[in-house]
Design an enzyme around this catalytic site. Structure first.
Site, PDB file in Angstrom:
ATOM      1  N   ASP A   1      -4.443 -10.748 -11.162  1.00 35.19           N
ATOM      2  CA  ASP A   1      -4.010  -9.912 -10.044  1.00 35.19           C
ATOM      3  C   ASP A   1      -2.928 -10.654  -9.276  1.00 35.19           C
ATOM      4  O   ASP A   1      -2.757 -11.869  -9.415  1.00 35.19           O
ATOM      5  CB  ASP A   1      -5.192  -9.589  -9.129  1.00 35.19           C
TER       6      ASP A   1
ATOM      7  N   GLU B   1       2.048  -9.672  -9.636  1.00 28.53           N
ATOM      8  CA  GLU B   1       1.102  -9.245 -10.677  1.00 28.53           C
ATOM      9  C   GLU B   1       1.510  -9.798 -12.041  1.00 28.53           C
ATOM     10  O   GLU B   1       0.655 -10.262 -12.816  1.00 28.53           O
ATOM     11  CB  GLU B   1       1.035  -7.721 -10.708  1.00 28.53           C
TER      12      GLU B   1
ATOM     13  N   ASP C   1      -5.895  -4.520 -12.469  1.00 29.72           N
ATOM     14  CA  ASP C   1      -5.899  -3.254 -11.731  1.00 29.72           C
ATOM     15  C   ASP C   1      -4.480  -2.768 -11.440  1.00 29.72           C
ATOM     16  O   ASP C   1      -4.289  -1.842 -10.653  1.00 29.72           O
ATOM     17  CB  ASP C   1      -6.718  -3.350 -10.440  1.00 29.72           C
TER      18      ASP C   1
ATOM     19  N   ASP D   1      -8.714 -10.864  -7.668  1.00 33.19           N
ATOM     20  CA  ASP D   1      -8.205 -10.335  -6.409  1.00 33.19           C
ATOM     21  C   ASP D   1      -8.446 -11.313  -5.268  1.00 33.19           C
ATOM     22  O   ASP D   1      -7.575 -11.533  -4.416  1.00 33.19           O
ATOM     23  CB  ASP D   1      -8.876  -8.989  -6.115  1.00 33.19           C
TER      24      ASP D   1
ATOM     25  N   HIS E   1      -9.080  12.405  10.859  1.00 36.14           N
ATOM     26  CA  HIS E   1      -8.686  12.997  12.140  1.00 36.14           C
ATOM     27  C   HIS E   1      -8.883  14.508  12.126  1.00 36.14           C
ATOM     28  O   HIS E   1      -8.965  15.147  11.062  1.00 36.14           O
ATOM     29  CB  HIS E   1      -7.222  12.669  12.452  1.00 36.14           C
TER      30      HIS E   1
ATOM     31  N   GLU F   1      -1.253   6.672   7.593  1.00 34.20           N
ATOM     32  CA  GLU F   1      -1.147   7.518   6.404  1.00 34.20           C
ATOM     33  C   GLU F   1      -0.028   7.044   5.486  1.00 34.20           C
ATOM     34  O   GLU F   1       0.895   6.322   5.892  1.00 34.20           O
ATOM     35  CB  GLU F   1      -0.890   8.970   6.836  1.00 34.20           C
TER      36      GLU F   1
END
Length: 385
Positions: A20, A61, A85, A135, A188, A264
């Site tokens: 990772d 990576e 991943d 990780d 929300h 977001e």
């Protein structure tokens, strides 16, 4: 053992390479981690971890993959199963995706040169939850690159996390809820964009009146579920902070803490447009976005990038509030990613899970790395609205 026998052992040893890498930002302070395991026993044969200065997630990576292959050669591997991943690295090294970024081509070529030294090499994508050891090493290296802690402290913590992850989640043995950190995940309340099915990313769209009513109903529900809440942690956008304040008022006014990593996804040129408009104007881009978390909307942010900061945010909550209950107010994408990782699900989960405005999900995490998802998108408290 004779020299011939030793050579035969090298040729037949089967190993798994878990690798990772990441960056605090993209680019930003970067590092990688790699673990080599015996394929049959799972025994750790080698570990690699290094801070690499300022770089992108993808570069880190690839560096993790290269370090893992080098370590596999050192332990005498003849057959290697690479598990990462990073969908991009797995698909590119398997030859299914083109390597379009010129900065990645030399790294891919270096990795390919190492691959030729083994009898067989396979590539498998795994969810981040199943790549915890590598990780943790990568995060330790990133923290060191960012100057956050002495190397010895960070590596020790990485080994602690890896040790937890090796046994956690594989047992049905009940764990006491009192020792868990409980995250009450709340989307929300509704906005005008929500009702019109428009992409709402970084645009600061306020709650509608219905959204405020949904937040108050959720607050009443949480007051019955959580008699003691350590904090309400929220995305900085107003539709979340307004929801968070209404929740906090009903919960005895715990502190409301803003966390930028919970914002977001940036939908770029799709921001504010309806799903139908995006499908009509950007059909190929949308298909690519739906097919891979590595792909970003035009001018926006990929789910891989969102996942990096969501993982960082969740790890920070678990470290800051051990054994306590925390309300987390965020958006569809970050909450889906948190649930995907908790369930060790694949990326298709992101497009199959639906989260309603003001829906509630409950996630417990224990110090040994165990995770229990108790509720997903509970909306019973909204039935009367």
């Amino acid at each position: 053992m004779t020299a011939a026998a030793a050579g035969g052992a090298r040729a037949t040893r089967r190993v798994v390479v878990e690798a990772d890498g990441g960056a605090r930002g993209n680019p930003g302070p970067a590092g990688y981690g790699a673990v080599v395991r015996d394929a049959d026993s799972g025994e750790v044969l080698a570990e690699r971890s290094e801070s690499i200065g300022v770089a992108t997630n993808n570069v880190a990576e690839y560096r993790g993959l290269i370090a893992g292959l080098e370590a596999a050669e050192e332990v005498g591997a003849g057959s290697v199963d690479v598990r990462m991943d990073s969908k991009l690295v797995v698909e590119q090294m398997a030859g299914r995706w083109q390597i379009k970024h010129p900065g990645l081509r030399p790294l891919a070529a270096q990795a390919a040169g190492l691959v030729r030294r083994f009898g067989t090499v396979t590539y498998t994508w795994i969810p981040r939850e199943r790549n915890r050891h590598a990780d943790a090493l990568a995060n330790a290296a990133m923290d060191l690159a960012a100057g956050k802690a002495p190397a010895t402290d960070r590596v020790a913590r990485a080994h602690e996390v890896a040790a937890q992850g090796s046994t956690a989640g594989s047992s049905w043995e009940p764990r006491p809820a009192s020792t868990a950190t409980r995250l009450l995940l709340v989307r929300h309340g509704e906005t005008e964009h929500t009702a019109l099915r428009r992409y709402s990313g970084r645009g600061d769209v306020p709650l509608s009146e219905r959204g405020r009513a949904q937040a108050r109903a959720t607050a009443a529900r949480l007051a019955g579920l959580a008699p003691s809440v350590a904090a309400v942690v929220t995305s900085p956008l107003s539709r979340c902070t307004a929801t968070a304040r209404l929740l906090a008022e009903a919960l005895g006014d715990p502190p409301v803490v803003t966390e930028g990593d919970l914002v977001e996804c940036d939908f770029g040129e799709w921001e504010g447009r309806t799903f139908a408009e995006v499908r009509e104007r950007w059909p190929r881009e949308m298909d690519a976005w739906l097919a891979s978390p590595e792909v970003a909307p035009p001018g926006g942010e990929s789910f891989v990038q969102v996942g990096t900061r969501v993982s960082r945010a969740v790890a920070g909550l678990l470290a800051t509030y051990p054994g306590e209950t925390v309300v987390v107010v965020s958006h569809v994408s970050p909450l889906k990613i948190a649930l995907r990782d908790a369930l060790a699900a694949g990326d298709a989960f992101l497009h199959r899970l639906y989260l309603d405005p003001a829906g509630l999900s409950i996630l417990d995490s224990w110090p040994d790395g165990g995770v229990a998802v108790r509720t997903v998108n509970d909306t019973a408290h909204l039935a009367a609205l």
